[in-house]
Design a protein around this motif. Structure first.
Motif, PDB file in Angstrom:
ATOM      1  N   ARG A 122       0.845  -1.190   0.000  1.00 53.24           N
ATOM      2  CA  ARG A 122       0.000   0.000   0.000  1.00 53.24           C
ATOM      3  C   ARG A 122       0.882   1.242   0.000  1.00 53.24           C
ATOM      4  O   ARG A 122       2.017   1.213   0.484  1.00 53.24           O
ATOM      5  CB  ARG A 122      -0.904   0.017   1.232  1.00 53.24           C
ATOM      6  CG  ARG A 122      -1.890  -1.132   1.299  1.00 53.24           C
ATOM      7  CD  ARG A 122      -2.933  -0.874   2.380  1.00 53.24           C
ATOM      8  NE  ARG A 122      -2.333  -0.597   3.673  1.00 53.24           N
ATOM      9  CZ  ARG A 122      -1.986  -1.520   4.561  1.00 53.24           C
ATOM     10  NH1 ARG A 122      -2.163  -2.807   4.268  1.00 53.24           N
ATOM     11  NH2 ARG A 122      -1.458  -1.181   5.723  1.00 53.24           N
ATOM     12  N   SER A 124       0.928   3.817   1.860  1.00 54.84           N
ATOM     13  CA  SER A 124       1.390   4.193   3.196  1.00 54.84           C
ATOM     14  C   SER A 124       2.529   3.298   3.665  1.00 54.84           C
ATOM     15  O   SER A 124       3.419   3.744   4.397  1.00 54.84           O
ATOM     16  CB  SER A 124       0.231   4.121   4.191  1.00 54.84           C
ATOM     17  OG  SER A 124      -0.298   2.808   4.258  1.00 54.84           O
ATOM     18  N   GLN A 125       2.526   2.017   3.243  1.00 56.25           N
ATOM     19  CA  GLN A 125       3.589   1.103   3.655  1.00 56.25           C
ATOM     20  C   GLN A 125       4.915   1.467   3.007  1.00 56.25           C
ATOM     21  O   GLN A 125       5.976   1.350   3.631  1.00 56.25           O
ATOM     22  CB  GLN A 125       3.193  -0.335   3.310  1.00 56.25           C
ATOM     23  CG  GLN A 125       2.030  -0.860   4.133  1.00 56.25           C
ATOM     24  CD  GLN A 125       1.533  -2.197   3.640  1.00 56.25           C
ATOM     25  OE1 GLN A 125       1.431  -2.440   2.431  1.00 56.25           O
ATOM     26  NE2 GLN A 125       1.201  -3.082   4.565  1.00 56.25           N
ATOM     27  N   ALA A 154       5.565   4.552   1.903  1.00 57.17           N
ATOM     28  CA  ALA A 154       5.897   5.878   2.435  1.00 57.17           C
ATOM     29  C   ALA A 154       6.683   5.765   3.730  1.00 57.17           C
ATOM     30  O   ALA A 154       7.631   6.526   3.965  1.00 57.17           O
ATOM     31  CB  ALA A 154       4.623   6.688   2.654  1.00 57.17           C
ATOM     32  N   GLU A 155       6.317   4.811   4.591  1.00 58.75           N
ATOM     33  CA  GLU A 155       7.053   4.612   5.843  1.00 58.75           C
ATOM     34  C   GLU A 155       8.525   4.341   5.570  1.00 58.75           C
ATOM     35  O   GLU A 155       9.410   4.880   6.246  1.00 58.75           O
ATOM     36  CB  GLU A 155       6.458   3.438   6.619  1.00 58.75           C
ATOM     37  CG  GLU A 155       5.094   3.694   7.226  1.00 58.75           C
ATOM     38  CD  GLU A 155       4.518   2.444   7.864  1.00 58.75           C
ATOM     39  OE1 GLU A 155       3.504   2.565   8.553  1.00 58.75           O
ATOM     40  OE2 GLU A 155       5.090   1.350   7.653  1.00 58.75           O
ATOM     41  N   GLN A 191       2.826  14.645   6.597  1.00 58.64           N
ATOM     42  CA  GLN A 191       1.485  14.085   6.780  1.00 58.64           C
ATOM     43  C   GLN A 191       0.409  15.153   6.587  1.00 58.64           C
ATOM     44  O   GLN A 191      -0.643  14.891   5.991  1.00 58.64           O
ATOM     45  CB  GLN A 191       1.380  13.463   8.174  1.00 58.64           C
ATOM     46  CG  GLN A 191       2.211  12.201   8.337  1.00 58.64           C
ATOM     47  CD  GLN A 191       2.318  11.753   9.781  1.00 58.64           C
ATOM     48  OE1 GLN A 191       1.885  12.451  10.694  1.00 58.64           O
ATOM     49  NE2 GLN A 191       2.908  10.583   9.994  1.00 58.64           N
ATOM     50  N   ALA A 240       0.026  15.815   2.919  1.00 59.37           N
ATOM     51  CA  ALA A 240      -0.722  14.740   2.269  1.00 59.37           C
ATOM     52  C   ALA A 240      -2.226  14.921   2.441  1.00 59.37           C
ATOM     53  O   ALA A 240      -3.011  14.468   1.602  1.00 59.37           O
ATOM     54  CB  ALA A 240      -0.288  13.387   2.832  1.00 59.37           C
ATOM     55  N   PHE A 258       3.239   8.853  -1.510  1.00 60.52           N
ATOM     56  CA  PHE A 258       1.925   8.237  -1.342  1.00 60.52           C
ATOM     57  C   PHE A 258       1.340   7.729  -2.654  1.00 60.52           C
ATOM     58  O   PHE A 258       0.130   7.637  -2.806  1.00 60.52           O
ATOM     59  CB  PHE A 258       0.959   9.239  -0.695  1.00 60.52           C
ATOM     60  CG  PHE A 258       1.433   9.688   0.657  1.00 60.52           C
ATOM     61  CD1 PHE A 258       1.259   8.889   1.771  1.00 60.52           C
ATOM     62  CD2 PHE A 258       2.093  10.896   0.803  1.00 60.52           C
ATOM     63  CE1 PHE A 258       1.719   9.288   3.016  1.00 60.52           C
ATOM     64  CE2 PHE A 258       2.551  11.310   2.045  1.00 60.52           C
ATOM     65  CZ  PHE A 258       2.360  10.500   3.155  1.00 60.52           C
TER      66      PHE A 258
END
Length: 363
Positions: A285, A287-288, A290-291, A308, A311, A354
């Motif tokens: 995903r 977000s995964q 992006a981390e 954040q 975004a 993202f």
């Protein structure tokens, strides 16, 4: 100059070259060649790791190790009774050490030695984690047979000293990824026995295994991608046996550049006995990914908060009010973020961190 300082300098030069663009394809191969000049070994396993789970990711390189031993190798890694575990080195001041030294020259104390290493004919192992600050970006296992002397403190010192440079190179490989639209396999599921044997898999998992291993998927000689699968499944089985904690997952960039997530979980029968372990593979995903990118680009806590907020579409003035900062301070933080991730606009930043796909940047 003696051999050890010379090889240490050579290893650091290789790592430093990979920490600068453009991206190059064979970090571990060049490190292995440089290291062999002064710290010889008979076999090795090099892996990038997911910084959040410490499980193997990509790239990886395995030299002169039998494919059949990976399940027992990773089972031992998640055995609390073993010594010189990667997770212990990850939190230690000493980031490189040998098995003989760690066991006071009594390697039989190690289940890993009694199992996978002895069966394969190895008499000593040097392990190291590649850590930048508190974050581990990779690990290595070097092995010597009985005809070789034990690894010396000087051998360990080479990787202890070079470790931060190697970590920086691995971190850079993640930081340079860029979003590109490309097809990837859909959701895949594979089932494994409590001892790690593959029981069944669907078409999606078959496609992902081919994506991970290319044309060698399913062949008798499994390479680094399937070693990663073995590690995730072994960790889940250890969780099921109450010998490990935490999520059993890793994020893996395949040979074609597609970011995927491998996640495994154990099960129990209605009678309470150990059941099958399920491995789910899917594209990561946004977000995964992006981390990972935020970690790889060394954003501060404040910079992460601002990213954040961006975004979510907030302006500088709105971000300032929400975080209690002046607009000028927000602009300064945003300028720092742009410099770190090598973008020039908010749109590029959001697209990078993202997007639905994240792939290697062009040289």
């Amino acid at each position: 100059m003696s051999v050890v300082p010379a090889v240490q300098d050579a290893v650091i030069r290789v790592a430093d070259a990979y920490a600068r663009p453009p991206e190059r394809p064979d970090l571990f191969g060049e490190l292995s060649t440089a290291l062999q000049q002064g710290v010889p070994f008979d076999a090795s396993a090099w892996f990038a790791t997911d910084p959040h789970s410490l499980l193997p990711s990509a790239p990886g390189r395995v030299e002169n190790l039998p494919a059949s031993g990976w399940t027992s190798y990773w089972e031992a890694e998640f055995n609390d009774q073993d010594v010189l575990l990667f997770r212990d080195l990850a939190h230690s001041r000493v980031t490189a050490d040998s098995l003989l030294r760690a066991t006071d020259r009594n390697p039989e104390r190690s289940p890993r030695y009694r199992g996978a290493l002895t069966v394969a004919g190895f008499s000593d192992e040097l392990r190291a984690v590649f850590r930048a600050g508190s974050v581990v970006w990779g690990v290595v296992s070097l092995l010597r047979g009985s005809s070789q002397p034990a690894f010396s403190p000087a051998d360990c010192a080479v990787l202890q000293t070079a470790g931060p440079s190697i970590a920086a190179a691995l971190r850079a490989q993640v930081a340079w990824t860029r979003p590109v639209s490309l097809h990837s396999p859909g959701l895949g599921t594979a089932l494994f026995s409590p001892t790690g044997g593959l029981v069944a898999l669907d078409a999606g998992a078959t496609a992902w295994f081919h994506e991970i291993e290319g044309s060698h998927a399913g062949a008798p000689e499994r390479r680094t991608g399937m070693a990663t699968v073995d590690a995730v499944v072994a960790h889940a089985n250890a969780v099921g046996n109450e010998r490990a904690r935490g999520p059993s997952f890793t994020r893996l960039r395949t040979q074609w550049g597609c970011w995927s997530v491998l996640s495994a979980s154990p099960s129990r029968t209605p009678q309470g006995e150990r059941g099958l372990t399920s491995l789910v593979i899917d594209r990561a995903r946004p977000s995964q990914v992006a981390e990972l990118l935020i970690e790889a680009n060394c954003l501060t806590a404040r910079e992460r908060h601002i990213v954040q907020e961006i975004a979510h579409g907030y302006s500088n003035d709105e971000i300032g009010r929400r975080l209690g900062l002046s607009p000028n301070t927000v602009r300064d933080h945003l300028s720092s973020v742009f410099d770190k991730v090598r973008v020039t606009t908010r749109g590029e930043l959001v697209a990078l961190l993202f997007s639905e796909r994240v792939f290697p940047s062009s040289p």
